[in-house]
Design an enzyme around this catalytic site. Structure first.
Site, short mmCIF file in Angstrom:
data_model
loop_
_atom_site.label_atom_id
_atom_site.label_comp_id
_atom_site.label_asym_id
_atom_site.label_seq_id
_atom_site.Cartn_x
_atom_site.Cartn_y
_atom_site.Cartn_z
N ASN A 7 0.86 -1.19 0.00
CA ASN A 7 0.00 0.00 0.00
C ASN A 7 0.90 1.24 0.00
O ASN A 7 1.71 1.43 0.90
CB ASN A 7 -0.89 -0.05 1.26
CG ASN A 7 -1.81 1.15 1.36
OD1 ASN A 7 -1.41 2.27 1.08
ND2 ASN A 7 -3.03 0.93 1.80
N HIS A 10 0.95 6.23 1.89
CA HIS A 10 1.70 7.20 2.71
C HIS A 10 2.88 7.83 1.99
O HIS A 10 3.45 8.80 2.48
CB HIS A 10 2.05 6.60 4.06
CG HIS A 10 0.81 6.34 4.86
ND1 HIS A 10 -0.19 7.30 4.98
CD2 HIS A 10 0.35 5.25 5.49
CE1 HIS A 10 -1.18 6.80 5.68
NE2 HIS A 10 -0.89 5.55 6.00
N HIS A 43 -5.72 3.62 -1.46
CA HIS A 43 -7.04 3.94 -0.91
C HIS A 43 -7.40 5.35 -1.39
O HIS A 43 -6.77 6.33 -0.98
CB HIS A 43 -6.97 3.89 0.62
CG HIS A 43 -8.29 4.11 1.30
ND1 HIS A 43 -8.45 3.96 2.65
CD2 HIS A 43 -9.51 4.46 0.82
CE1 HIS A 43 -9.70 4.21 2.98
NE2 HIS A 43 -10.36 4.53 1.88
N ARG A 45 -9.56 8.07 -0.85
CA ARG A 45 -10.50 8.48 0.19
C ARG A 45 -11.38 9.61 -0.32
O ARG A 45 -10.97 10.39 -1.18
CB ARG A 45 -9.73 8.94 1.45
CG ARG A 45 -8.96 7.83 2.14
CD ARG A 45 -8.38 8.33 3.44
NE ARG A 45 -9.41 8.56 4.41
CZ ARG A 45 -9.72 7.73 5.42
NH1 ARG A 45 -9.02 6.63 5.60
NH2 ARG A 45 -10.69 8.01 6.25
N ARG A 49 -7.16 12.88 0.92
CA ARG A 49 -6.07 13.39 1.76
C ARG A 49 -4.69 12.88 1.32
O ARG A 49 -3.70 13.51 1.64
CB ARG A 49 -6.32 13.06 3.23
CG ARG A 49 -6.19 11.60 3.54
CD ARG A 49 -6.30 11.35 5.02
NE ARG A 49 -7.64 11.58 5.52
CZ ARG A 49 -8.11 10.99 6.62
NH1 ARG A 49 -7.34 10.19 7.31
NH2 ARG A 49 -9.34 11.21 7.02
N GLU A 70 -8.75 0.41 -2.78
CA GLU A 70 -9.53 0.43 -1.53
C GLU A 70 -10.45 1.62 -1.59
O GLU A 70 -10.00 2.73 -1.94
CB GLU A 70 -8.59 0.66 -0.35
CG GLU A 70 -8.28 -0.53 0.46
CD GLU A 70 -7.33 -0.13 1.58
OE1 GLU A 70 -7.52 0.91 2.21
OE2 GLU A 70 -6.39 -0.89 1.78
N THR A 101 -8.27 3.67 8.49
CA THR A 101 -9.48 2.85 8.58
C THR A 101 -9.57 2.22 9.98
O THR A 101 -8.65 1.54 10.41
CB THR A 101 -9.44 1.74 7.51
OG1 THR A 101 -9.02 2.32 6.29
CG2 THR A 101 -10.79 1.10 7.34
N GLU A 151 -10.93 -9.48 3.55
CA GLU A 151 -9.64 -9.05 4.08
C GLU A 151 -9.84 -8.93 5.59
O GLU A 151 -10.66 -8.13 6.06
CB GLU A 151 -9.17 -7.72 3.50
CG GLU A 151 -7.83 -7.32 4.12
CD GLU A 151 -7.16 -6.12 3.47
OE1 GLU A 151 -7.34 -5.91 2.27
OE2 GLU A 151 -6.47 -5.40 4.21
N HIS A 191 -3.67 -4.44 8.01
CA HIS A 191 -3.82 -3.29 8.90
C HIS A 191 -2.95 -3.43 10.14
O HIS A 191 -3.17 -4.33 10.96
CB HIS A 191 -5.27 -3.02 9.31
CG HIS A 191 -5.48 -1.55 9.57
ND1 HIS A 191 -5.08 -0.96 10.74
CD2 HIS A 191 -5.94 -0.55 8.77
CE1 HIS A 191 -5.33 0.33 10.66
NE2 HIS A 191 -5.84 0.61 9.48
N1 PXP Z 1 -5.91 -3.02 4.48
C1 PXP Z 1 -6.86 -2.06 4.58
C2 PXP Z 1 -8.26 -2.40 4.24
C3 PXP Z 1 -6.52 -0.75 4.98
O1 PXP Z 1 -7.48 0.19 5.08
C4 PXP Z 1 -5.16 -0.46 5.24
C5 PXP Z 1 -4.78 0.94 5.60
O2 PXP Z 1 -5.00 1.78 4.51
C6 PXP Z 1 -4.23 -1.48 5.10
C7 PXP Z 1 -4.62 -2.76 4.75
C8 PXP Z 1 -2.77 -1.25 5.35
O3 PXP Z 1 -2.59 -0.96 6.69
P1 PXP Z 1 -1.18 -0.46 7.21
O4 PXP Z 1 -0.91 0.86 6.50
O5 PXP Z 1 -1.36 -0.31 8.67
O6 PXP Z 1 -0.17 -1.50 6.80
#
Ligand code: PXP
Length: 240
Positions: A7, A10, A43, A45, A49, A70, A101, A151, A191
């Site tokens: 992901n 960030h 994601h 959003r 952001r 996402e 999330t 998930e 997550h």
């Molecule tokens: N899975 C989902 C559904 C999420 O919303 C997120 C955060 O955007 C992640 C995985 C990844 O989480 P993390 O950034 O804490 O690894």
């Protein structure tokens, strides 16, 4: 063998802090793929952001593995997904005030809206995953509303401080994996997973793909820091 979805949200968070064009999450996605990632997750959003619409458009054209979008199950997002056609959509709950999330979808309470979104997305050829807590009733409902994959939200396990709490959370994840498998669903997890806590989840077995973002971006910032400083010093010391 389990797969890794990276992901890159960030990377975009850092870019948005300056409102300029670097660091680019699309470049980060390419590096993740070069390192062997099996898919790229972003994601989009409602408040935009971090990831912007253009990022998803460019990623759709450049990602060579699989693109996982996402998103919340809103009309706007379903429209964007049907236009851009990511390989997977992961539906997540979304609140404007949250930092990230917070918790899985309440599939039991939102079954009509989710069912409608799932049908539309699947008609577009998109594989649909629902982000759910390790809760058997929610997983059964995920199957009933026609999703392809769950998930499992690993946040409670990752936040548990005491060993006994972690054990309880791991047992919930294991039950969720078994329930998902029994129903014929794909089983992903994510997550809060990081370099310290992921192995206990891996040891459970039965997870198709991990979606990990923050810990990878956080580590990349630090493992790359020394080199970045050295490169800047080399430029500065060229004077004269
Ligand atoms: N899975 C989902 C559904 C999420 O919303 C997120 C955060 O955007 C992640 C995985 C990844 O989480 P993390 O950034 O804490 O690894």
């Amino acid at each position: 063998m389990a797969k890794l979805g990276v992901n890159v949200d960030h990377v975009a968070t850092v870019r948005q802090a300056r409102g300029i064009n670097e660091p680019d999450p699309v470049t980060a996605a390419a590096f993740a793929e070069l390192a062997g990632a099996d898919s790229i997750t972003v994601h989009l959003r409602e408040d935009r952001r971090h990831i912007q619409d253009r990022d998803v458009e460019v990623l759709r054209k450049t990602v060579k593995t699989k693109l996982n979008l996402e998103m919340a199950a809103t009309d706007e997002m379903v429209g964007i997904a049907l236009k851009l056609l990511p390989d997977y959509v992961t539906l997540v709950p979304e609140k404007r005030e949250e930092l990230t999330t917070e918790g899985g979808l309440d599939v039991l309470r939102n079954r009509q809206a989710l069912k409608k979104a799932i049908e539309l997305l699947q008609q577009g050829g998109i594989v649909v995953s629902l982000f759910v807590d390790p809760d058997i009733a929610q997983i059964k409902e995920t199957h009933r509303v026609g999703a392809n994959t769950i998930e499992i939200h690993t946040g409670s396990y990752c936040e548990a401080c005491r060993a006994d709490e972690r054990k309880i959370e791991l047992a919930k994840i294991l039950n969720a994996i078994r329930a998902g498998r029994k129903l014929g669903l794909g089983v992903n997890a994510g997550h809060g997973l990081n370099y310290q806590n992921v192995q206990e989840v891996v040891a459970l077995g039965g997870i198709d793909e991990y979606n990990i973002g923050h810990s990878i971006v956080a580590r990349a910032v630090l493992v790359g820091f020394e080199r970045a400083v050295r490169e800047m010093l080399a430029l500065i010391r060229k004077e004269g």
